[in-house]
Enzyme design. Structure first.
Site, mmCIF file in Angstrom:
data_model
loop_
_atom_site.group_PDB
_atom_site.id
_atom_site.type_symbol
_atom_site.label_atom_id
_atom_site.label_comp_id
_atom_site.label_asym_id
_atom_site.label_seq_id
_atom_site.Cartn_x
_atom_site.Cartn_y
_atom_site.Cartn_z
ATOM 1 N N HIS A 155 0.854 -1.184 0.000
ATOM 2 C CA HIS A 155 0.000 0.000 0.000
ATOM 3 C C HIS A 155 0.888 1.230 0.000
ATOM 4 O O HIS A 155 1.940 1.223 0.616
ATOM 5 C CB HIS A 155 -0.906 0.001 1.251
ATOM 6 C CG HIS A 155 -2.055 0.928 1.118
ATOM 7 N ND1 HIS A 155 -1.970 2.260 1.439
ATOM 8 C CD2 HIS A 155 -3.305 0.713 0.661
ATOM 9 C CE1 HIS A 155 -3.140 2.821 1.201
ATOM 10 N NE2 HIS A 155 -3.966 1.915 0.713
ATOM 11 N N ASP A 169 -7.799 -5.776 0.417
ATOM 12 C CA ASP A 169 -8.269 -6.616 -0.688
ATOM 13 C C ASP A 169 -7.813 -8.063 -0.600
ATOM 14 O O ASP A 169 -8.272 -8.908 -1.355
ATOM 15 C CB ASP A 169 -7.799 -6.022 -2.030
ATOM 16 C CG ASP A 169 -8.530 -4.744 -2.337
ATOM 17 O OD1 ASP A 169 -9.710 -4.657 -1.965
ATOM 18 O OD2 ASP A 169 -7.941 -3.844 -2.944
HETATM 19 N N1 CMC Z 1 3.959 -7.294 -4.828
HETATM 20 C C1 CMC Z 1 5.299 -7.315 -4.992
HETATM 21 N N2 CMC Z 1 6.079 -6.236 -4.864
HETATM 22 C C2 CMC Z 1 5.485 -5.080 -4.559
HETATM 23 C C3 CMC Z 1 4.072 -4.983 -4.368
HETATM 24 C C4 CMC Z 1 3.324 -6.164 -4.507
HETATM 25 N N3 CMC Z 1 1.990 -6.149 -4.334
HETATM 26 N N4 CMC Z 1 3.752 -3.713 -4.055
HETATM 27 C C5 CMC Z 1 4.902 -3.018 -4.062
HETATM 28 N N5 CMC Z 1 5.951 -3.852 -4.354
HETATM 29 C C6 CMC Z 1 7.378 -3.498 -4.397
HETATM 30 C C7 CMC Z 1 7.747 -2.757 -5.662
HETATM 31 O O1 CMC Z 1 8.149 -3.623 -6.683
HETATM 32 C C8 CMC Z 1 8.832 -1.847 -5.186
HETATM 33 O O2 CMC Z 1 10.009 -2.589 -5.071
HETATM 34 P P1 CMC Z 1 11.446 -1.913 -5.458
HETATM 35 O O3 CMC Z 1 11.627 -0.781 -4.496
HETATM 36 O O4 CMC Z 1 12.427 -3.009 -5.326
HETATM 37 O O5 CMC Z 1 11.285 -1.435 -6.881
HETATM 38 C C9 CMC Z 1 8.410 -1.478 -3.755
HETATM 39 O O6 CMC Z 1 7.600 -2.584 -3.315
HETATM 40 C C10 CMC Z 1 7.598 -0.190 -3.672
HETATM 41 O O7 CMC Z 1 6.549 -0.285 -4.626
HETATM 42 P P2 CMC Z 1 5.838 0.942 -5.316
HETATM 43 O O8 CMC Z 1 5.216 0.504 -6.581
HETATM 44 O O9 CMC Z 1 6.792 2.111 -5.350
HETATM 45 O O10 CMC Z 1 4.733 1.266 -4.232
HETATM 46 P P3 CMC Z 1 3.484 2.190 -4.465
HETATM 47 O O11 CMC Z 1 3.256 2.867 -3.176
HETATM 48 O O12 CMC Z 1 3.627 3.047 -5.657
HETATM 49 O O13 CMC Z 1 2.332 1.117 -4.785
HETATM 50 C C11 CMC Z 1 0.439 -0.249 -4.650
HETATM 51 C C12 CMC Z 1 1.271 0.832 -3.949
HETATM 52 C C13 CMC Z 1 -0.817 -0.518 -3.819
HETATM 53 C C14 CMC Z 1 0.015 0.251 -6.038
HETATM 54 C C15 CMC Z 1 1.285 -1.544 -4.778
HETATM 55 O O14 CMC Z 1 1.670 -1.998 -3.496
HETATM 56 C C16 CMC Z 1 0.561 -2.651 -5.543
HETATM 57 O O15 CMC Z 1 0.584 -2.657 -6.777
HETATM 58 N N6 CMC Z 1 -0.106 -3.604 -4.795
HETATM 59 C C17 CMC Z 1 -0.872 -4.636 -5.456
HETATM 60 C C18 CMC Z 1 -2.230 -4.095 -5.838
HETATM 61 C C19 CMC Z 1 -3.146 -3.935 -4.639
HETATM 62 O O16 CMC Z 1 -3.285 -4.833 -3.822
HETATM 63 N N7 CMC Z 1 -3.821 -2.768 -4.571
HETATM 64 C C20 CMC Z 1 -4.824 -2.482 -3.548
HETATM 65 C C21 CMC Z 1 -4.429 -1.377 -2.639
HETATM 66 S S1 CMC Z 1 -5.482 -1.320 -1.169
HETATM 67 C C22 CMC Z 1 -7.054 -0.958 -1.770
HETATM 68 C C23 CMC Z 1 -7.140 0.386 -2.360
HETATM 69 O O17 CMC Z 1 -6.989 1.370 -1.624
HETATM 70 O O18 CMC Z 1 -7.392 0.482 -3.573
#
Ligand code: CMC
Length: 426
Positions: free
Chosen positions: A303, A361
């Site tokens: 998240h 989720d």
């Molecule tokens: N699985 C594997 N690696 C992950 C994931 C994941 N679900 N989420 C983040 N990472 C890694 C990412 O690859 C990155 O690694 P590195 O620093 O080595 O490149 C690091 O963690 C930070 O990721 P980010 O993309 O910069 O994080 P963000 O804050 O931009 O993304 C997120 C947040 C929710 C989009 C992401 O965690 C994600 O895609 N999660 C899966 C989708 C999900 O479950 N979404 C629902 C969110 S809760 C309900 C809502 O509010 O909608």
């Protein structure tokens, strides 16, 4: 002047005020930066930017805290009802008995849709994704309720807010029925919000439908858990759309469109699909390796704000067990995979170092499936619940004297000015 931050650039120095909220990090007020120093800030994805002032929801992502109007989400989920949380989000305080009765009456008596609205559904393909129907149908509300689209009128803002909260379940249930090829079921005023919704989704003319109090309570709690979440992508979309003065029905349709994406509300559908794809506990290590090799993400994990357990996920996990026990699916193989996957991920350095925890989720898909919903409906249910958050944030924005049209700037990295070249010279 209180505490300030100093920015020096190209021989100019600007003192910027520091703003402090009730809780959370202090904020550097950069509003005069461009005028005084001719410089923009750059923050794609708004990772360090507060886009507005708000009194509605507070999240402490490091501690795993979520408060609505100051009340912790676990207390609301346990002791309140979705409609009471709607009142709280919209009005700022919990209602007394009389206020709640009036509010409940207002919402209940707005649940019906204009009769002509039903013809709208027939225009969609039979196999249309229910979220595609939601994006179109909710936008179409603005063509039915002209008497509540003047955003300058406080009375009309309230009426449109009540209409949206009330009509979303009816539209969502119709999207579901249309998707299933079953006849629409009209709302009933003698039922509670969640009971009415479940009846509109699951009753068929051929037999009597009996409410199940455990499942009704679970549905209500799931709605509470999704009611609002501060300035997330869809809420920011609603605020941005509304900042131009667009009507609330159109703004909520914009929010639904944004919610649909798999990184946001679409993740609940993707999380269940992922568990089904993993198929069995033995396949988890191979799947986790694929995540670490960056071939795919673990859906329902991670998240932007929570760097600790999502407090909504804790309540959702408990609700999941209750629902599965009630419907006799306590041995659901997908639940076994989810529990094992969570255990493995929470102990794996890849996830620990990146502070990746289950989000709301992760367990919601299994729960909603046990309630009888197909994966295509999961994000629709999220949209139904989030409507109150969107409309409360929209209303707060319109009523904020500092409100301006949202208009970010950019770093332009395209071609410098050049002369047009005729087609035969290119
Ligand atoms: N699985 C594997 N690696 C992950 C994931 C994941 N679900 N989420 C983040 N990472 C890694 C990412 O690859 C990155 O690694 P590195 O620093 O080595 O490149 C690091 O963690 C930070 O990721 P980010 O993309 O910069 O994080 P963000 O804050 O931009 O993304 C997120 C947040 C929710 C989009 C992401 O965690 C994600 O895609 N999660 C899966 C989708 C999900 O479950 N979404 C629902 C969110 S809760 C309900 C809502 O509010 O909608």
């Amino acid at each position: 002047m209180g505490e300030t931050a100093k920015v020096s650039f190209g021989g100019t120095s600007v003192e910027l005020p520091i703003l402090k909220g009730t809780d959370g990090p202090a904020v550097v007020d950069i509003r005069k930066l461009y005028a005084e120093a001719d410089v923009f800030t750059y923050d794609p994805g708004f990772t360090s930017t507060a886009s507005c002032e708000s009194k509605i929801t507070f999240i402490d992502g490091d501690k795993g805290v979520l408060l609505h109007r100051g009340y912790p989400i676990d207390q609301l989920a346990e002791k309140s009802s979705f409609l009471e949380v709607c009142y709280l989000l919209l009005n700022g305080e919990l209602p007394n008995a009389k206020e709640f009765e009036t509010f409940q009456h207002n919402i209940t008596y707005h649940t019906m849709l204009h009769d002509q609205f039903d013809r709208f559904f027939a225009g969609f393909r039979r196999d249309a994704h229910p979220m595609a129907i939601m994006v179109g149908a909710v936008g179409a509300l603005s063509s039915f309720y002209h008497d509540s689209t003047n955003v300058e009128d406080p009375e009309q803002r309230i009426i449109s807010s009540h209409r949206l909260i009330a009509k979303m379940p009816t539209i969502a249930a119709r999207a579901f029925k249309y998707f299933k090829g079953q006849p629409f079921v009209h709302p009933r005023n003698d039922l509670s919000f969640s009971e009415n919704f479940l009846r509109m989704c699951f009753s068929v003319p051929a037999e009597d439908w009996k409410p199940n109090p455990v499942l009704t309570r679970a549905m209500d709690r799931i709605f509470i858990l999704h009611a609002d979440h501060e300035q997330n992508a869809s809420t920011s979309t609603v605020r941005l759309a509304g900042s131009s003065g667009a009507n609330p029905f159109a703004c909520i349709a914009a929010g639904i469109a944004c919610l649909w994406g798999p990184s946001h509300g679409g993740a609940n559908e993707e999380a269940l699909n992922m568990l089904a794809e993993i198929g069995s506990v033995e396949n988890i290590p191979e799947y986790v390796q694929g995540v670490k090799d960056r071939r795919y993400r673990l859906m329902g994990f991670g998240h932007r704000v929570y760097k600790n357990y999502d407090p909504r996920a804790k309540v959702m996990q408990q609700t999941c067990h209750e629902v599965l026990a009630e419907v006799g699916h306590s041995d659901d193989p997908l639940l076994k995979i989810a529990i094992e996957l969570e255990k493995i991920a929470l102990n794996d350095p890849y996830f620990v170092e990146r502070k990746l925890y289950p989000n709301v989720d992760f367990y919601s898909g299994i729960t909603l499936r046990a309630l009888g919903f197909p994966p295509e409906m999961f994000t629709v249910l999220f949209a139904l619940a989030r409507t109150v958050g969107w409309i409360s944030q929209w209303k707060e924005m319109i009523e904020d004297p500092a409100q301006k049209i949202g208009r970010p700037r950019q770093i332009y990295t395209g071609a410098a000015q050049r002369d047009y070249v005729a087609v035969d010279k290119r």
